[in-house]
Enzyme design. Structure first.
Site, mmCIF file in Angstrom:
data_model
loop_
_atom_site.group_PDB
_atom_site.id
_atom_site.type_symbol
_atom_site.label_atom_id
_atom_site.label_comp_id
_atom_site.label_asym_id
_atom_site.label_seq_id
_atom_site.Cartn_x
_atom_site.Cartn_y
_atom_site.Cartn_z
ATOM 1 N N HIS A 124 7.601 0.776 4.422
ATOM 2 C CA HIS A 124 6.179 0.780 4.177
ATOM 3 C C HIS A 124 5.925 2.228 3.390
ATOM 4 C CE1 HIS A 124 4.799 -1.979 7.074
ATOM 5 N NE2 HIS A 124 5.820 -1.650 7.716
ATOM 6 N N CYS A 171 4.524 -0.405 0.037
ATOM 7 C CA CYS A 171 2.968 -0.486 -0.727
ATOM 8 C C CYS A 171 2.740 0.711 -1.656
ATOM 9 C CB CYS A 171 2.076 -0.415 0.755
ATOM 10 S SG CYS A 171 2.106 -1.729 1.610
#
Ligand SMILES: *[C@@H]1O[C@H](CO)[C@@H](O)[C@H](O)[C@H]1NC(C)=O
Ligand SMILES: *[C@@H]1O[C@H](CO)[C@@H](O)[C@H](O)[C@H]1NC(C)=O
Ligand SMILES: *[C@@H]1O[C@H](CO)[C@@H](O)[C@H](O)[C@H]1NC(C)=O
Length: 442
Positions: A143, A185
């Site tokens: 992430h 991300c």
């Protein structure tokens, strides 16, 4: 700084290349069965580089490693990065997957120290010992948010610290050429405006600086020989380059640019990016994801079945990385409809409600931090290339101290801190706002 780097790089080029070797640093930045996919991605990458000749002592794998032994894993001891139809065994990427760092040792400090060859920080654990003759491959899966990527233990890795580590490697002759593949991300924000074009580093990212990256093989698509794994098996950009690399005919012919073109096209949910020394695009992938001149060996510890499984045509849908927990819970809940298993259904309903409450709380906290920092004045949206990385690191550190660590979802609000920084609000002002908003019973 960049000028000095350029001189050092040119000196490096003059050196003759004898005794070249290959190195790889592979890291998953998350933990938990919910993040099974990152741990499967990196063990898969470990198989690719080992199968193609990078010796074990030159591969440094960092992964929390808790998915494989999770009580939720229907195949204890095994990890799969791709589904297979009923009657077809999956390709177990956990077999012979051998991390150098696991659990709480998978930290930002250790990762940066591994890159810099600093075994003092790692207390003697393996670090890169590459030279200016060598090629280095770095792959990160996890992430992220604007200007940072998460770690399973402790602080995130901030973009400026990563770039400093790469600069250190360049200045100290730790590579001839370096390739960095990053899945996260907003991963474009780790290199955009930061990575120089003349450092002999070719970096590609799963997403641009403003969007999520995507998990794949999720929910009902996570079936391995008829058994649902119950967590996404992979990430879209990652499995696209890994499955492509599993195919020997591709592995031994493709260039960085041709693999990137293929991965970019197949990573249909986000916009894969490339940065740095783009002229390296004509280099062959086998020079980085393998050892130069190593012949194709199918079969063996890291080979058997990989190509066969990679060839099974399997549609790849994508689930926004930030929504995977909710997606998983809702999928599990839908499986219980009409089964009469009310205890489990109630438990899932509670978890879904908790996830929604957490999201609502995050939105509220970061909304208040923003309003308090700006004194209610409208803050211009973040457009163009983000540059205020020092402010962001200080603001994020303050938010972690006052409001607790980032989680897979709240990372979306790193953008709100970046927006304040780019608008010129000092980190100290953001810190004061975070302290006021998140202060508990004072
Ligand atoms: C697939 O699963 C079935 C049922 O669990 C098992 O009997 C069979 O051996 C498995 N097939 C392979 C190829 O692993
Ligand atoms: C670091 O590596 C060097 C060279 O291999 C070794 O001599 C030294 O003992 C290591 N340091 C630690 C703390 O293990
Ligand atoms: C791009 O992807 C689509 C869909 O997966 C495929 O049909 C097409 O052939 C691909 N194009 C190239 C140039 O790889």
């Amino acid at each position: 700084m960049i000028a000095l780097w350029r001189i050092v790089f040119w000196l490096g080029l003059v050196a003759t290349s004898a005794g070249e070797s290959n190195w790889a640093v592979i890291i998953a930045g998350s933990r938990g069965f919910i993040n099974y996919r990152h741990q499967a991605d990196v063990c898969h990458a470990y198989h690719v580089v080992r199968r193609n000749g990078i010796p074990a002592e030159n591969v440094i794998l960092m992964t929390y490693g808790d998915a494989v032994d999770s009580v939720d894993n229907p195949f204890p001891g095994q990890l799969f990065n791709k589904p297979t139809p009923d009657g077809v065994a999956g390709y177990d990427v956990n077999r012979a997957c051998s991390p150098s760092y696991t659990g709480e040792d998978v930290t930002a400090d250790n990762f940066l120290a591994v890159l810099k060859g600093d075994n003092k920080t790692t207390e003697g654990k393996p670090v890169l010992r590459s030279t200016k003759e060598d090629r280095v491959f770095v792959y990160f899966a996890d992430h992220g948010g604007v200007g940072l990527v998460a770690m399973p233990a402790g602080d995130p890795v901030y973009a400026q610290d990563l770039i400093d580590a790469l600069r250190h490697m360049s200045t100290n002759g730790m590579y001839k050429e370096l390739v960095f593949y990053m899945e996260a991300c907003e991963s474009g924000s780790m290199f955009e405006g930061l990575l120089p074009e003349d450092a002999n580093i070719y970096a590609t990212t799963a997403a641009n600086s403003q969007e999520s990256s995507y998990g794949t093989y999720c929910g009902m698509e996570s079936s391995v020989n008829g058994t649902l794994i119950g967590s996404c098996l992979g990430d879209l950009y990652s499995v696209n380059f890994l499955e492509n690399s599993d195919e020997p005919s591709m592995f031994h012919t493709e260039t960085l640019d041709s693999q990137f073109a293929l991965v970019k096209n197949e990573t249909s949910k986000s916009h894969a990016q490339k940065f740095g020394t783009l002229s390296m695009g004509t280099d062959h992938i086998e020079w980085f994801l393998g050892a130069v001149g190593f012949p194709s060996v199918e079969g063996g510890e890291f080979g058997d079945q990989a190509a066969a499984v990679a060839r099974i045509p399997t549609p790849k849908n994508g689930v926004n990385s930030r929504d995977i927990k909710l997606h998983d819970l809702r999928y599990q809940r839908s499986q219980l409809a009409g089964t009469g298993r009310t205890r489990e259904a109630d438990n899932l309903d509670r978890q879904i409600a908790e996830e929604m409450a957490m999201r609502f709380h995050s939105a509220k906290v970061f909304g208040e931090i923003s309003t308090r920092t700006s004194g209610g004045a409208p803050v211009p949206p973040l457009t163009g290339v983000f540059t205020e990385h020092s402010c962001l690191k200080a603001a994020s550190t303050a938010v972690i101290a006052s409001c607790g660590p980032w989680n897979d979802f709240s990372l979306t609000y790193v953008r709100s801190l970046a927006t304040l920084c780019q608008a010129g609000y000092p980190a100290l002002q953001i810190q004061a706002a975070a302290e006021a908003v998140c202060r508990v019973d004072v």
